[in-house]
Design an enzyme around this catalytic site. Structure first.
Site, short mmCIF file in Angstrom:
data_model
loop_
_atom_site.label_atom_id
_atom_site.label_comp_id
_atom_site.label_asym_id
_atom_site.label_seq_id
_atom_site.Cartn_x
_atom_site.Cartn_y
_atom_site.Cartn_z
N ARG A 94 55.38 33.99 39.03
CA ARG A 94 56.14 33.02 39.81
C ARG A 94 56.74 31.90 38.93
O ARG A 94 57.82 31.39 39.23
CB ARG A 94 55.17 32.39 40.81
CG ARG A 94 55.87 31.90 42.06
CD ARG A 94 54.90 31.06 42.82
NE ARG A 94 53.92 31.89 43.50
CZ ARG A 94 53.69 31.79 44.80
NH1 ARG A 94 54.34 30.94 45.53
NH2 ARG A 94 52.77 32.54 45.37
N HIS B 199 30.56 46.21 34.72
CA HIS B 199 30.24 46.52 33.32
C HIS B 199 28.85 47.12 33.11
O HIS B 199 28.69 48.14 32.45
CB HIS B 199 30.33 45.27 32.46
CG HIS B 199 31.61 44.50 32.63
ND1 HIS B 199 32.83 45.10 32.81
CD2 HIS B 199 31.86 43.16 32.64
CE1 HIS B 199 33.76 44.18 32.90
NE2 HIS B 199 33.21 42.99 32.82
C1 BG6 Z 1 34.43 39.63 32.23
C2 BG6 Z 1 33.73 38.65 33.12
O1 BG6 Z 1 34.71 40.80 32.92
O2 BG6 Z 1 33.59 39.91 31.12
C3 BG6 Z 1 33.44 37.38 32.35
O3 BG6 Z 1 34.56 38.36 34.24
C4 BG6 Z 1 32.66 37.68 31.11
O4 BG6 Z 1 32.75 36.45 33.17
C5 BG6 Z 1 33.34 38.78 30.30
O5 BG6 Z 1 32.60 36.49 30.33
C6 BG6 Z 1 32.46 39.21 29.15
O6 BG6 Z 1 33.17 40.10 28.36
P1 BG6 Z 1 33.01 40.14 26.79
O7 BG6 Z 1 33.87 41.27 26.36
O8 BG6 Z 1 33.46 38.80 26.28
O9 BG6 Z 1 31.56 40.37 26.56
#
Ligand code: BG6
Length: 495
Positions: A46, A245
């Site tokens: 936007r 994850h």
């Molecule tokens: C994200 C989450 O998917 O993964 C975050 O929304 C988190 O809250 C992040 O900090 C962690 O990912 P990485 O790759 O930095 O360990």
């Protein structure tokens, strides 16, 4: 394989994800000559700005991304030339007429095939609107290529929402063109779990309830919620990290060997793991799960506010910033083996790792020998140092048979001296190539939501029940001992 000629349209182009992850990753791919010759990126959002201004802001994000590039790096200039910006009110379907007209003009001028990859780097509220508006436009246009969509997490905020979103998307795109991203699956070390397990014969005989005592999957962070208070306060650690994850990692650790390295063969095994999860009972919710929230604290001498003081967070919030779960997979391989998952923000260190704890020997013959239920360990570290360590006991040099715990270490940087590619590089490239192996399939996502549903429902009703607090910057909350019956230490206990 270099992807075919295509146009990548990023919705949410002025946002943080585009600047911090997507564009720097695309630039890395460009530098490594992995992008198609005929390729364009169109940023849509936007914010009113010109293509030139957009390129300028991306230029700063790439330069500021940890790697040092000369500002006049010729690659960078050429890369930015492939990027355009279109300002559009994406909540208004009528605005898509002009949007697609402009995209068509750019595509024709650059001689690009009629292949479009849409990336939704927007707030989740737009995950339904944008596809609906795209469909409204696309159905009036004859198309000669494919349409593919990448959706960021959170994919719904519970089972019903995930199902509704699936229903909507599957009415617009074929399932094989829907890419539900989980950036952990783009991490080299996570993919390596599959290779470690299935390219080596030494693990398989041990990889089961007969030799493994328990498994820990940890992802702790030092960061707080940063500027994401709005989103995080309605999500919490369970939705933000566990449902996506960490459950995916658990599936990679627990799955059966797939019949082949085909996308669907692997995805089938992942879904089978989720189907075998023992449903959460009220007793599990009371005793096998811990939720906590950070209060004011200190990290490396810096004072940190409590979660409730963070911007855009409710002052009475009961959202968990830490969660620990003990769960079981009821199948032949894993019966009675507890899997522990821990994750939290504002803890004392950033560490993501998986520890496979093997059973001890039936008898302790030597002084100092490890005993109990946490002896030999295989430690797969995703962060901070990507590595694999095997811990075992050896004889201390000398005249006695004293045992000492040692480890055999492999560090990824011995294979690749520079930093490992960012997860988004691999995932973007795969989506462009049409390979969904490292993306989640809808049934797996729905099953993971289904598994967590009793807990989510319970916490929605009992907002404060069993919520404990830990000072920001502290180690994993000590209340963890309620659910973790093993000492929370890396060192194996010594007899
Ligand atoms: C994200 C989450 O998917 O993964 C975050 O929304 C988190 O809250 C992040 O900090 C962690 O990912 P990485 O790759 O930095 O360990």
């Amino acid at each position: 394989k270099i992807p075919e000629s295509q146009i990548l349209i990023i919705f949410g182009a002025s946002g943080d994800l585009t600047h911090r992850k997507l564009i720097p990753s695309l630039f890395e791919l460009f530098e490594r000559k992995l992008l198609p010759d005929k390729f364009l990126i169109v940023g849509v959002s936007r914010t009113k700005q010109s293509t030139e201004e957009f390129r300028q802001s991306l230029h700063s994000s790439i330069i500021g991304n940890g790697k040092t590039y000369a500002t006049d790096n010729p690659y960078l200039k050429n890369f930015l030339r492939e990027i355009y910006y279109i300002s559009c009110d994406t909540t208004d379907c009528n605005a898509y007429v002009a949007l697609f007209r402009e995209i068509e003009q750019l595509r024709n001028a650059a001689g690009i095939e009629d292949n479009m990859l849409f990336y939704l780097a927007t707030p989740p509220q737009m995950y339904a609107t944008i596809p609906i508006c795209i469909q409204a436009q696309q159905q009036n246009i004859s198309k000669n290529g494919w349409r593919r969509i990448i959706i960021e997490k959170p994919y719904g905020s519970n089972e019903d929402e995930a199902k509704q979103l699936d229903k909507l998307l599957c009415g617009i795109f074929p399932e094989r063109e829907i890419y539900r991203i989980d950036h952990f699956l783009g991490k080299e070390t996570v993919q390596n779990i599959l290779v470690l397990r299935f390219a080596n014969s030494i693990w398989e005989p041990l990889w089961n309830r007969n030799y493994i005592d328990h498994i820990e999957i940890t992802a702790t962070e030092t960061l707080g919620v940063e500027q994401r208070g709005n989103y995080y306060d309605s999500a919490g650690a369970l939705r933000d990290m566990v449902q996506s994850h960490l459950m995916q990692i658990m599936a990679f650790i627990a799955m059966e060997p797939p019949s082949s390295f085909e996308t669907e063969a692997i995805r089938n095994e992942i879904s089978k793991v989720f189907r075998s999860l023992r449903p959460l009972s009220p007793d599990d919710i009371a005793h096998n799960i811990l939720r906590a929230q950070y209060s004011e604290g200190k990290l490396n001498g810096t004072k940190l506010p409590g979660y409730r003081e963070e911007p855009n967070v409710n002052k009475q919030s009961t959202t968990e910033t830490f969660v620990a779960l003990k769960l079981y997979i009821d199948n032949w391989r894993w019966a009675h083996v507890p899997f522990y998952i821990y994750t939290g923000k504002r803890l004392s260190e950033k560490r993501s790792e998986i520890i496979i704890h093997f059973r001890s020997t039936p008898q302790a013959l030597f002084p100092g020998q490890c005993c109990g239920d946490s002896c030999n360990q295989l430690i797969i570290t995703l962060q901070p140092d990507e590595s694999i360590r095997l811990r075992f006991g050896l004889k201390q040099p000398g005249t006695n048979f004293e045992v000492q715990q040692v480890s055999m270490d492999f560090f990824y940087n011995s294979l690749i001296p520079n930093k490992l590619p960012d997860a988004y590089e691999r995932l973007l490239l795969d989506a462009m190539r049409g390979d969904a192996l490292l993306y989640s399939r809808s049934d797996a996502l729905e099953l993971s939501w289904h598994y967590l549903a009793p807990l989510i429902d319970h916490w929605e009703k009992e907002k404060e029940e069993n919520l404990v607090f830990y000072p920001a910057g502290s180690p994993i909350p000590r209340e963890i001992t309620h659910i973790y019956s093993h000492p929370y230490v890396l060192e194996a206990p010594v007899c």
